[in-house]
Design a protein around this motif. Structure first.
Motif, PDB file in Angstrom:
ATOM      1  N   LEU A  89       0.834  -1.198   0.000  1.00  0.00           N
ATOM      2  CA  LEU A  89       0.000   0.000   0.000  1.00  0.00           C
ATOM      3  C   LEU A  89       0.872   1.252   0.000  1.00  0.00           C
ATOM      4  N   ALA A  90       1.870   1.281   0.847  1.00  0.00           N
ATOM      5  CA  ALA A  90       2.789   2.431   0.875  1.00  0.00           C
ATOM      6  C   ALA A  90       3.477   2.600  -0.483  1.00  0.00           C
ATOM      7  N   ALA A  91       3.846   1.497  -1.099  1.00  0.00           N
ATOM      8  CA  ALA A  91       4.536   1.553  -2.393  1.00  0.00           C
ATOM      9  C   ALA A  91       3.666   2.186  -3.468  1.00  0.00           C
ATOM     10  N   CYS A  92       2.374   1.930  -3.467  1.00  0.00           N
ATOM     11  CA  CYS A  92       1.545   2.528  -4.520  1.00  0.00           C
ATOM     12  C   CYS A  92       1.378   4.029  -4.308  1.00  0.00           C
ATOM     13  N   TYR A  93       1.409   4.507  -3.056  1.00  0.00           N
ATOM     14  CA  TYR A  93       1.402   5.957  -2.827  1.00  0.00           C
ATOM     15  C   TYR A  93       2.717   6.580  -3.307  1.00  0.00           C
ATOM     16  N   GLY A 104       5.984  16.639 -14.137  1.00  0.00           N
ATOM     17  CA  GLY A 104       6.101  18.029 -13.709  1.00  0.00           C
ATOM     18  C   GLY A 104       4.934  18.530 -12.896  1.00  0.00           C
ATOM     19  N   GLY A 105       4.128  17.621 -12.363  1.00  0.00           N
ATOM     20  CA  GLY A 105       2.962  18.014 -11.584  1.00  0.00           C
ATOM     21  C   GLY A 105       3.298  18.382 -10.150  1.00  0.00           C
ATOM     22  N   THR A 106       2.436  19.208  -9.563  1.00  0.00           N
ATOM     23  CA  THR A 106       2.618  19.620  -8.172  1.00  0.00           C
ATOM     24  C   THR A 106       1.349  19.489  -7.335  1.00  0.00           C
ATOM     25  N   SER A 107       0.259  19.001  -7.945  1.00  0.00           N
ATOM     26  CA  SER A 107      -0.986  18.835  -7.188  1.00  0.00           C
ATOM     27  C   SER A 107      -1.609  17.487  -7.515  1.00  0.00           C
ATOM     28  N   ARG A 134       3.508  12.054   3.840  1.00  0.00           N
ATOM     29  CA  ARG A 134       4.353  13.001   4.588  1.00  0.00           C
ATOM     30  C   ARG A 134       5.816  12.775   4.249  1.00  0.00           C
ATOM     31  N   GLU A 135       6.194  11.519   4.126  1.00  0.00           N
ATOM     32  CA  GLU A 135       7.576  11.145   3.833  1.00  0.00           C
ATOM     33  C   GLU A 135       7.968  11.454   2.381  1.00  0.00           C
ATOM     34  N   ALA A 136       7.064  11.182   1.449  1.00  0.00           N
ATOM     35  CA  ALA A 136       7.417  11.248   0.020  1.00  0.00           C
ATOM     36  C   ALA A 136       6.781  12.412  -0.732  1.00  0.00           C
ATOM     37  N   GLY A 137       5.914  13.172  -0.078  1.00  0.00           N
ATOM     38  CA  GLY A 137       5.151  14.195  -0.788  1.00  0.00           C
ATOM     39  C   GLY A 137       5.635  15.615  -0.607  1.00  0.00           C
ATOM     40  N   ASP A 138       6.887  15.804  -0.248  1.00  0.00           N
ATOM     41  CA  ASP A 138       7.425  17.146  -0.027  1.00  0.00           C
ATOM     42  C   ASP A 138       7.255  18.017  -1.275  1.00  0.00           C
ATOM     43  N   GLY A 139       6.706  19.210  -1.078  1.00  0.00           N
ATOM     44  CA  GLY A 139       6.533  20.145  -2.185  1.00  0.00           C
ATOM     45  C   GLY A 139       5.303  19.892  -3.040  1.00  0.00           C
TER      46      GLY A 139
END
Length: 161
Positions: A89-93, A104-107, A134-139
């Motif tokens: 599950l974490a891997a698919c996020y 190049g997406g940000t949203s 939280r871990e992988a979604g910076d920015g």
């Protein structure tokens, strides 16, 4: 990161994520709604991707959706927690966020992956989703698009909102 009770198919973002099956053929729940709203071109684009293993994701254009892209994330079927479900599950996020960055997406907006017909306990899935993002979604402007009040309450609690 935020959570809202909303219809993910109405969001004008760089990408929305759908909880897909490994054949990427559409289905019920969120995936069915995304396919219906995007139009038949989405299924045709998925046919050319050759499927997607559990824990991974694939990307297509959004076609008739307000979102530019659809990311098809294949979460695990709940088997009692003994079949590496949390890691998958974490891997698919993580895979979804990586695809967003590649275009190049940000949203992005995520549904509660694997909690419908795949049977993943919603509270545990929510903890994994929020921690992974939280871990992988910076920015990244990240939204958890919740289908109902119960799911929204879980996400708001986990986000500390």
């Amino acid at each position: 990161m935020r959570a809202l009770k909303t219809d993910i198919t109405t969001l004008a973002l760089d990408a929305i994520v759908t909880a897909a099956n490994s054949g990427l053929r559409g289905g019920g729940g969120v995936d069915g709604a995304v396919h219906r709203a995007a139009g038949p071109q989405l299924l045709e684009a998925c046919r050319h991707l050759g499927g997607c293993p559990t824990g991974e994701a694939r990307i297509t254009p959004g076609f008739n959706l307000p979102a530019r892209h659809v990311i098809h994330a294949v979460g695990p079927v709940w088997q009692g927690g003994t079949a590496d479900e949390a890691a998958l599950l974490a891997a698919c996020y993580r895979a979804s966020l990586a695809l967003l960055r590649q275009v190049g997406g940000t949203s992005i907006a995520f549904p509660a992956i694997s909690t419908g017909i795949y049977g993943y306990p919603a509270e545990a899935a929510c903890r994994i989703a929020v921690a992974t993002c939280r871990e992988a979604g910076d920015g990244i402007d990240l939204l958890f698009a919740c289908f109902d009040d119960c799911t929204l309450a879980l996400y708001l609690k986990e986000l500390g909102a």
